[in-house]
Design a protein around this motif. Structure first.
Motif, PDB file in Angstrom:
ATOM      1  N   PRO A  53       0.987   9.749  -5.034  1.00  0.00           N
ATOM      2  CA  PRO A  53       0.217   8.502  -5.012  1.00  0.00           C
ATOM      3  C   PRO A  53       0.704   7.580  -3.903  1.00  0.00           C
ATOM      4  CG  PRO A  53       1.737   8.504  -6.846  1.00  0.00           C
ATOM      5  CD  PRO A  53       1.796   9.877  -6.228  1.00  0.00           C
ATOM      6  N   LEU A  54      -0.185   6.745  -3.440  1.00  0.00           N
ATOM      7  CA  LEU A  54       0.170   5.778  -2.406  1.00  0.00           C
ATOM      8  C   LEU A  54       1.120   4.739  -2.979  1.00  0.00           C
ATOM      9  CD1 LEU A  54      -3.370   5.380  -0.904  1.00  0.00           C
ATOM     10  CD2 LEU A  54      -1.432   6.500   0.154  1.00  0.00           C
ATOM     11  N   PRO A  55       1.886   4.063  -2.134  1.00  0.00           N
ATOM     12  CA  PRO A  55       2.818   3.059  -2.657  1.00  0.00           C
ATOM     13  C   PRO A  55       2.060   1.941  -3.379  1.00  0.00           C
ATOM     14  CG  PRO A  55       2.779   3.040  -0.250  1.00  0.00           C
ATOM     15  CD  PRO A  55       1.943   4.186  -0.694  1.00  0.00           C
ATOM     16  N   GLN A  56       2.603   1.548  -4.516  1.00  0.00           N
ATOM     17  CA  GLN A  56       1.990   0.499  -5.325  1.00  0.00           C
ATOM     18  C   GLN A  56       2.743  -0.806  -5.109  1.00  0.00           C
ATOM     19  OE1 GLN A  56      -0.706   1.315  -7.384  1.00  0.00           O
ATOM     20  NE2 GLN A  56      -0.574   3.286  -6.356  1.00  0.00           N
ATOM     21  N   ARG A  57       2.014  -1.886  -5.078  1.00  0.00           N
ATOM     22  CA  ARG A  57       2.667  -3.181  -5.010  1.00  0.00           C
ATOM     23  C   ARG A  57       1.812  -4.187  -5.747  1.00  0.00           C
ATOM     24  NH1 ARG A  57       0.992  -5.654   0.802  1.00  0.00           N
ATOM     25  NH2 ARG A  57      -0.865  -4.428   0.859  1.00  0.00           N
ATOM     26  N   VAL A  58       2.458  -5.079  -6.412  1.00  0.00           N
ATOM     27  CA  VAL A  58       1.786  -6.100  -7.193  1.00  0.00           C
ATOM     28  C   VAL A  58       1.986  -7.424  -6.485  1.00  0.00           C
ATOM     29  CG1 VAL A  58       1.685  -7.261  -9.423  1.00  0.00           C
ATOM     30  CG2 VAL A  58       2.178  -4.824  -9.313  1.00  0.00           C
ATOM     31  N   GLU A  59       0.894  -8.107  -6.250  1.00  0.00           N
ATOM     32  CA  GLU A  59       0.969  -9.424  -5.616  1.00  0.00           C
ATOM     33  C   GLU A  59       0.590 -10.474  -6.639  1.00  0.00           C
ATOM     34  OE1 GLU A  59      -1.484  -9.428  -2.163  1.00  0.00           O
ATOM     35  OE2 GLU A  59      -0.407  -7.775  -1.229  1.00  0.00           O
ATOM     36  N   TYR A 134      -5.808  -2.585   2.720  1.00  0.00           N
ATOM     37  CA  TYR A 134      -4.652  -3.096   2.004  1.00  0.00           C
ATOM     38  C   TYR A 134      -3.743  -1.984   1.487  1.00  0.00           C
ATOM     39  CZ  TYR A 134      -7.115  -1.967  -2.336  1.00  0.00           C
ATOM     40  OH  TYR A 134      -7.769  -1.314  -3.340  1.00  0.00           O
ATOM     41  N   ARG A 135      -4.264  -0.754   1.309  1.00  0.00           N
ATOM     42  CA  ARG A 135      -3.426   0.344   0.814  1.00  0.00           C
ATOM     43  C   ARG A 135      -2.883   1.215   1.937  1.00  0.00           C
ATOM     44  NH1 ARG A 135      -5.449   3.610  -4.145  1.00  0.00           N
ATOM     45  NH2 ARG A 135      -3.307   4.295  -4.015  1.00  0.00           N
ATOM     46  N   THR A 136      -3.711   1.475   2.928  1.00  0.00           N
ATOM     47  CA  THR A 136      -3.298   2.360   4.023  1.00  0.00           C
ATOM     48  C   THR A 136      -3.676   1.738   5.364  1.00  0.00           C
ATOM     49  OG1 THR A 136      -5.388   3.528   3.791  1.00  0.00           O
ATOM     50  CG2 THR A 136      -3.484   4.490   2.684  1.00  0.00           C
ATOM     51  N   PRO A 137      -2.947   0.713   5.785  1.00  0.00           N
ATOM     52  CA  PRO A 137      -3.330   0.035   7.035  1.00  0.00           C
ATOM     53  C   PRO A 137      -3.176   0.920   8.272  1.00  0.00           C
ATOM     54  CG  PRO A 137      -1.258  -0.850   6.211  1.00  0.00           C
ATOM     55  CD  PRO A 137      -1.783   0.091   5.163  1.00  0.00           C
ATOM     56  N   ARG A 138      -2.160   1.773   8.296  1.00  0.00           N
ATOM     57  CA  ARG A 138      -1.976   2.631   9.470  1.00  0.00           C
ATOM     58  C   ARG A 138      -3.064   3.694   9.557  1.00  0.00           C
ATOM     59  NH1 ARG A 138       4.341   3.431   8.542  1.00  0.00           N
ATOM     60  NH2 ARG A 138       5.026   1.381   9.204  1.00  0.00           N
ATOM     61  N   ALA A 139      -3.388   4.293   8.427  1.00  0.00           N
ATOM     62  CA  ALA A 139      -4.442   5.313   8.426  1.00  0.00           C
ATOM     63  C   ALA A 139      -5.781   4.690   8.796  1.00  0.00           C
ATOM     64  CB  ALA A 139      -4.529   5.983   7.057  1.00  0.00           C
TER      65      ALA A 139
END
Length: 178
Positions: A53-59, A134-139
């Motif tokens: 899974p992609l990295p998760q972050r809570v804001e 927001y999840r994969t800015p580089r891709a």
């Protein structure tokens, strides 16, 4: 008696297999495998994803309101209207060179440019929808740059084909009558 009730239907089917003739055993084993596959789809087991899974972050916190994105007319109705106008303009541009009877290089170039713009905006919409920033800015950046590079390469190829060869509509006409 109680043990047979506690067993699953698959175990009961497999337990009965040695007492049956060979042809019946094979059919019973096949049906047991099919039944096991049907049952297994509804069981909750550990999921093993192909990709992690992609990295998760809570804001923020639970009590924060959902963020409202900034409004931009270029990403809203104007963008949608432009896409529809380009798509609708492809219909007469596709038919006109063949209906008129004469092949016009200007009309041919306009058709190529419209197809290129239509393809670019369509793939751009796919990237916007399926590669979230927001999840994969580089891709996302990689896909956008790849799309821009592909659009430039196809544009240059269409230009070369139009100026040094017979053009798109003449090629279609030749293939159609071949």
């Amino acid at each position: 008696m109680m043990a047979s009730i506690a067993r699953s239907s698959l175990l009961r089917q497999v337990a009965l297999v040695p007492k049956l003739p060979i042809a019946t055993r094979l059919a019973s084993q096949q049906s047991a495998i099919v039944n096991a596959a049907r049952v297994a789809t509804f069981h909750t087991t550990a999921r093993r994803d192909l990709l992690p899974p992609l990295p998760q972050r809570v804001e923020g916190t639970v009590n924060d309101a959902a963020p409202v994105p900034e409004t931009s007319p270029s990403h809203g109705s104007y963008h949608w209207t432009f896409d529809r106008l380009v798509a609708a303009s492809l219909i007469p541009l596709t038919v006109a060179p063949f209906a008129a009877g004469s092949l016009n290089p200007t009309l041919d170039a306009l058709l190529c440019a419209t197809i290129l713009i239509h393809s670019h905006t369509g793939f751009q919409n796919i990237i916007i929808d399926y590669v979230p920033k927001y999840r994969t800015p580089r891709a996302r950046k990689l896909f956008v740059w790849g799309l821009n590079a592909a659009t430039v390469v196809v544009g240059l190829a269409l230009y070369e084909f139009e100026t040094t060869d017979v053009g798109v509509t003449e090629t279609i006409k030749r293939i159609w009558t071949a």
